[in-house]
Design a protein around this motif. Sequence first.
Motif, PDB file in Angstrom:
ATOM      1  N   ASP A   1       0.824  -1.211   0.000  1.00  0.00           N
ATOM      2  CA  ASP A   1       0.000   0.000   0.000  1.00  0.00           C
ATOM      3  C   ASP A   1       0.859   1.261   0.000  1.00  0.00           C
ATOM      4  O   ASP A   1       0.535   2.244  -0.658  1.00  0.00           O
ATOM      5  CB  ASP A   1      -1.003  -0.005   1.168  1.00  0.00           C
ATOM      6  N   GLU A   2       1.991   1.249   0.695  1.00  0.00           N
ATOM      7  CA  GLU A   2       2.884   2.410   0.700  1.00  0.00           C
ATOM      8  C   GLU A   2       3.590   2.566  -0.646  1.00  0.00           C
ATOM      9  O   GLU A   2       3.840   3.696  -1.085  1.00  0.00           O
ATOM     10  CB  GLU A   2       3.901   2.298   1.836  1.00  0.00           C
ATOM     11  N   ARG A   3       3.924   1.444  -1.301  1.00  0.00           N
ATOM     12  CA  ARG A   3       4.516   1.528  -2.647  1.00  0.00           C
ATOM     13  C   ARG A   3       3.533   2.179  -3.612  1.00  0.00           C
ATOM     14  O   ARG A   3       3.913   3.009  -4.433  1.00  0.00           O
ATOM     15  CB  ARG A   3       4.919   0.138  -3.160  1.00  0.00           C
ATOM     16  N   HIS A   4       2.252   1.829  -3.494  1.00  0.00           N
ATOM     17  CA  HIS A   4       1.228   2.430  -4.356  1.00  0.00           C
ATOM     18  C   HIS A   4       1.087   3.919  -4.064  1.00  0.00           C
ATOM     19  O   HIS A   4       0.956   4.727  -4.988  1.00  0.00           O
ATOM     20  CB  HIS A   4      -0.115   1.717  -4.203  1.00  0.00           C
ATOM     21  N   GLN A   5       1.125   4.301  -2.800  1.00  0.00           N
ATOM     22  CA  GLN A   5       1.054   5.721  -2.434  1.00  0.00           C
ATOM     23  C   GLN A   5       2.266   6.467  -2.992  1.00  0.00           C
ATOM     24  O   GLN A   5       2.129   7.567  -3.526  1.00  0.00           O
ATOM     25  CB  GLN A   5       0.991   5.893  -0.918  1.00  0.00           C
ATOM     26  N   LEU A   6       3.442   5.867  -2.853  1.00  0.00           N
ATOM     27  CA  LEU A   6       4.656   6.489  -3.386  1.00  0.00           C
ATOM     28  C   LEU A   6       4.553   6.637  -4.901  1.00  0.00           C
ATOM     29  O   LEU A   6       4.875   7.689  -5.455  1.00  0.00           O
ATOM     30  CB  LEU A   6       5.891   5.681  -3.006  1.00  0.00           C
ATOM     31  N   ALA A   7       4.085   5.596  -5.570  1.00  0.00           N
ATOM     32  CA  ALA A   7       3.930   5.645  -7.033  1.00  0.00           C
ATOM     33  C   ALA A   7       2.984   6.770  -7.441  1.00  0.00           C
ATOM     34  O   ALA A   7       3.252   7.516  -8.387  1.00  0.00           O
ATOM     35  CB  ALA A   7       3.435   4.305  -7.562  1.00  0.00           C
ATOM     36  N   ASP A   8       1.880   6.934  -6.709  1.00  0.00           N
ATOM     37  CA  ASP A   8       0.933   8.018  -7.002  1.00  0.00           C
ATOM     38  C   ASP A   8       1.579   9.379  -6.783  1.00  0.00           C
ATOM     39  O   ASP A   8       1.414  10.294  -7.596  1.00  0.00           O
ATOM     40  CB  ASP A   8      -0.324   7.895  -6.135  1.00  0.00           C
ATOM     41  N   SER A   9       2.311   9.521  -5.693  1.00  0.00           N
ATOM     42  CA  SER A   9       2.974  10.799  -5.395  1.00  0.00           C
ATOM     43  C   SER A   9       4.020  11.131  -6.449  1.00  0.00           C
ATOM     44  O   SER A   9       4.102  12.270  -6.918  1.00  0.00           O
ATOM     45  CB  SER A   9       3.625  10.749  -4.008  1.00  0.00           C
ATOM     46  N   VAL A  10       4.816  10.154  -6.822  1.00  0.00           N
ATOM     47  CA  VAL A  10       5.841  10.375  -7.846  1.00  0.00           C
ATOM     48  C   VAL A  10       5.183  10.761  -9.170  1.00  0.00           C
ATOM     49  O   VAL A  10       5.657  11.665  -9.868  1.00  0.00           O
ATOM     50  CB  VAL A  10       6.747   9.128  -7.990  1.00  0.00           C
ATOM     51  N   ALA A  11       4.086  10.115  -9.517  1.00  0.00           N
ATOM     52  CA  ALA A  11       3.376  10.442 -10.757  1.00  0.00           C
ATOM     53  C   ALA A  11       2.891  11.888 -10.743  1.00  0.00           C
ATOM     54  O   ALA A  11       2.989  12.595 -11.752  1.00  0.00           O
ATOM     55  CB  ALA A  11       2.206   9.488 -10.973  1.00  0.00           C
ATOM     56  N   ARG A  12       2.382  12.356  -9.619  1.00  0.00           N
ATOM     57  CA  ARG A  12       1.919  13.756  -9.529  1.00  0.00           C
ATOM     58  C   ARG A  12       3.091  14.725  -9.649  1.00  0.00           C
ATOM     59  O   ARG A  12       2.986  15.751 -10.324  1.00  0.00           O
ATOM     60  CB  ARG A  12       1.165  13.978  -8.217  1.00  0.00           C
ATOM     61  N   ILE A  13       4.195  14.417  -9.003  1.00  0.00           N
ATOM     62  CA  ILE A  13       5.370  15.293  -9.072  1.00  0.00           C
ATOM     63  C   ILE A  13       5.905  15.358 -10.495  1.00  0.00           C
ATOM     64  O   ILE A  13       6.163  16.440 -11.021  1.00  0.00           O
ATOM     65  CB  ILE A  13       6.460  14.811  -8.094  1.00  0.00           C
ATOM     66  N   THR A  14       6.061  14.207 -11.127  1.00  0.00           N
ATOM     67  CA  THR A  14       6.630  14.208 -12.472  1.00  0.00           C
ATOM     68  C   THR A  14       5.678  14.804 -13.500  1.00  0.00           C
ATOM     69  O   THR A  14       6.124  15.422 -14.461  1.00  0.00           O
ATOM     70  CB  THR A  14       7.085  12.800 -12.903  1.00  0.00           C
ATOM     71  N   ALA A  15       4.373  14.648 -13.300  1.00  0.00           N
ATOM     72  CA  ALA A  15       3.408  15.266 -14.215  1.00  0.00           C
ATOM     73  C   ALA A  15       3.577  16.779 -14.194  1.00  0.00           C
ATOM     74  O   ALA A  15       3.497  17.439 -15.234  1.00  0.00           O
ATOM     75  CB  ALA A  15       1.985  14.875 -13.845  1.00  0.00           C
TER      76      ALA A  15
END
Length: 162
Positions: free
Chosen positions: A121-135
């Motif tokens: 669940d934390e990996r998924h949260q990190l993936a979502d956060s990274v996606a928002r930052i890179t977008a």
Amino acid sequence: MTENDGFGNNLVWLSVLVQRRYAQICADHDLTPVQATLLCVIKDQPQGMGELAQLLGVAKNALSGLVDRIERRGLVQRETLQRDRRAITLSTTALGKEIVDALYADVGRRMPDIAGVLPADERHQLADSVARITARLVASPMPDAAPQGRQRTVAGADHTGK
């Protein structure tokens, strides 16, 4: 030490881990990290040399040297525009596309395990956060880029002559 200091230090160390892994993946594909990044930028759409220099945060003369090296390897090609012979665009060749596609696949397989210590669940949260930052970065590239005249050169980063 404030909470932000610790967060900043942790981001630096995360950056070190990511850069090391990326450099190894690039080396496995016989590319330097800056060569790989350039190929990734032009992977799906040709770019002008001026835009590339700005996107990568490098001086135009350093970019020309980098392009010369990977052009000799048959990975990219320069094209002049009909409407302005001074304007040059850069695109991948069939070989360059093949290599960058393999690089993308390898990055997709090997980078995520950096976060392997986290529960799912934390990996998924990190993936979502990274996606928002890179977008955000993709929407307005290089917000922290050096001002004109103070851009980095890539010569030291691409010293292999590959």
